[in-house]
Design an enzyme around this catalytic site. Structure first.
Site, PDB file in Angstrom:
ATOM      1  N   GLU A 156      18.091  29.848  15.804  1.00  0.00           N
ATOM      2  CA  GLU A 156      18.364  30.990  16.684  1.00  0.00           C
ATOM      3  C   GLU A 156      19.024  32.220  15.923  1.00  0.00           C
ATOM      4  OE1 GLU A 156      21.216  29.526  19.824  1.00  0.00           O
ATOM      5  OE2 GLU A 156      19.671  28.012  20.680  1.00  0.00           O
ATOM      6  N   GLU A 208      15.635  22.664  21.862  1.00  0.00           N
ATOM      7  CA  GLU A 208      16.917  22.768  22.690  1.00  0.00           C
ATOM      8  C   GLU A 208      16.363  23.082  24.110  1.00  0.00           C
ATOM      9  OE1 GLU A 208      20.220  24.796  21.374  1.00  0.00           O
ATOM     10  OE2 GLU A 208      19.881  24.316  19.164  1.00  0.00           O
TER      11      GLU A 208
HETATM   12  O1  IFM Z   1      25.764  24.894  21.609  1.00  0.00           O
HETATM   13  C1  IFM Z   1      24.528  25.843  21.402  1.00  0.00           C
HETATM   14  C2  IFM Z   1      23.711  25.522  20.253  1.00  0.00           C
HETATM   15  O2  IFM Z   1      24.526  25.603  18.861  1.00  0.00           O
HETATM   16  C3  IFM Z   1      22.546  26.773  20.063  1.00  0.00           C
HETATM   17  N1  IFM Z   1      21.696  26.711  21.156  1.00  0.00           N
HETATM   18  C4  IFM Z   1      22.531  26.864  22.394  1.00  0.00           C
HETATM   19  C5  IFM Z   1      23.626  25.760  22.669  1.00  0.00           C
HETATM   20  C6  IFM Z   1      24.401  25.803  23.928  1.00  0.00           C
HETATM   21  O3  IFM Z   1      25.112  27.018  23.889  1.00  0.00           O
END
Ligand code: IFM
Length: 446
Positions: free
Chosen positions: A165, A354
């Site tokens: 990200e 994710e």
């Molecule tokens: O916890 C975070 C993660 O580190 C990166 N993506 C989003 C998740 C939830 O906010």
């Protein structure tokens, strides 16, 4: 059961080093920007930090067993750069190398495929002291770190992502100062964006020169942006927001160019071959996705640092279903995002790296009945299945996250895990969603 996934689909969970490991200065680990940021009064809710986090560093065998008990086939985790290179470059810390080596072996013994992320936001503080991502040298240091990882683990791990990200850690780290290193400086931000993109390309090159069998990519948190009204100002703001959030990484990496409106900001940092290096072939895209983003143009939104968003801010409509993060539940946006990658970015191999939701999970009679999370997964996984049926090449799904952990500036309050963690005792207790996931894996669907 009517939703079935393709054969050999990977089912796993994702985590990140700073959010779970703890042991923040054990066995020679160096200081990262998140160690420094969390130790600065007032930066994190309740002044909490990841010094201990959920002590995964010492409990990784227990955590791998929890994954193996429900037959997860994959586990995505990040490496702490400062465990391997405490100062970011130079002397390698053998104990750091050994820790991840043991974790990888433990996973493989349990038939769990390891997916490594090189950088999930914990830059070595020593590198930050030298300008961090706004300094071009950092891209070369990253490539050196990537090659050490490929040399040490490439015999056992073939899926490696460079970054997690980049939009989140550059915008929140360098524009609004909400995350480490906590600056608000637009010039630093533009330079950093380019150097992160460059580091991605140099990292791929370095790893491929060591091992040509690796499958390499980057994990982007993409979110379809929609205006919250027909007002031309909202429509214009949405385009700008989309550019900053989605395109300034996606386009250079996957198309070899910067969006026109951003090019002027980075032109002075670009050298001749940079865009070719950045756009070399990715073997897959890692997609992190949580919700779509509604954009409202708000002239009263005066925080200077928000200039990078063009003074636009995400806006939640009323009467929509939200998770504890105030994120909207919109499975169609997941489908649309996957299909956009398929249709506009050349039908890439996609790993869903994710997806998940936070709720205030409470233990009652020894159980955590997180039925809202189960509903969330059913909805989002139905969207994934629809995208596969419509031709997207999705190969696996990693839930965020394995167990409750440190949610950055929000401390420990937001629980995203399949497994509940008591942050006092560190006891792990599977939630009902963990058992839902077990059945999902067993049936390859639900
Ligand atoms: O916890 C975070 C993660 O580190 C990166 N993506 C989003 C998740 C939830 O906010």
């Amino acid at each position: 059961m009517n939703i079935l996934f393709p054969k050999n689909f990977l089912w796993g969970a994702a985590t990140a080093s700073y959010q779970i490991e703890g042991a923040f200065k054990s066995d020679g680990k160096g200081e990262s920007i998140w160690d420094r940021f969390t130790h600065t009064e007032g930066k994190i809710k309740n002044n909490e930090n990841g010094d201990i986090a959920v002590d995964h560093y010492n409990r990784y065998k227990e955590d791998v067993k929890l994954m193996s008990d429900i037959k997860m086939s994959a586990y995505r985790f990040s490496l702490a750069w400062t465990r391997i290179l405490p100062e970011g470059k130079g002397t390698i810390n053998q104990k750091g190398i050994d820790f991840y080596s043991q974790l990888i072996d433990e996973l493989l013994e349990n038939n769990i495929k390891p997916l490594i992320t090189l950088y999930h936001w914990d830059l070595p503080q020593k590198i930050q002291d030298n300008g961090g991502w706004s300094n071009r040298d950092t891209s070369n240091m990253f490539a050196e770190y990537a090659s050490i990882v490929a040399k040490n683990y490439g015999d056992r791990v073939n899926l490696i992502s460079t970054f997690n990200e980049p939009a989140v850690f550059t915008i929140h780290g360098l524009v609004d100062g909400y995350m480490a290193p906590g600056y608000a400086d637009l010039d630093h931000f533009s330079a950093a964006v380019h150097h992160v993109n460059l580091a991605h390309g140099l990292g791929l090159k370095a790893m491929r020169s060591i091992n040509n069998n690796l499958e390499l990519g980057c994990v982007l948190n993409l979110s379809p942006c929609i205006p919250c009204s027909d007002d031309p100002a909202d429509i214009k703001g949405t385009k700008l927001y989309d550019m900053y959030w989605n395109r300034i990484f996606l386009d250079p990496m996957y198309k070899g160019l910067y969006p026109n409106n951003f090019y002027k900001n980075v032109e002075r940092y670009l050298k001749d071959a940079d865009l070719n290096i950045i756009s070399q072939k990715n073997d897959y895209i890692g997609l992190n996705h949580y919700q779509h983003t509604r954009v409202k143009s708000d002239p009263d939104y005066l925080l200077k640092a928000r200039g990078a968003y063009g003074n636009e801010k995400p806006f939640n409509m009323e009467n929509v279903e939200l998770t504890l993060m105030n994120w909207e539940i919109v499975p169609e946006a997941y489908y649309n995002q996957i299909m956009e990658l398929k249709n506009k970015y050349d039908n890439p191999v996609i790993y869903l790296t994710e997806n998940g939701c936070a709720y205030p999970d409470i233990i009652e009679n020894g159980k955590i009945n997180d039925f809202k999370r189960i509903e969330f997964y059913k909805k989002y996984l139905s969207a994934v299945k629809k995208s596969i049926d419509d031709g997207a090449d999705v190969r696996g799904y990693m839930t965020w996250t394995l167990m409750d952990n440190f949610e950055w500036a929000l401390g420990f309050e937001k629980r995203f895990g399949l497994i509940h963690v008591d942050f006092e005792t560190l006891k792990r207790t599977p939630k009902e969603s963990y058992y839902f996931y077990e059945n999902l894996i067993k049936n390859n669907g639900f």
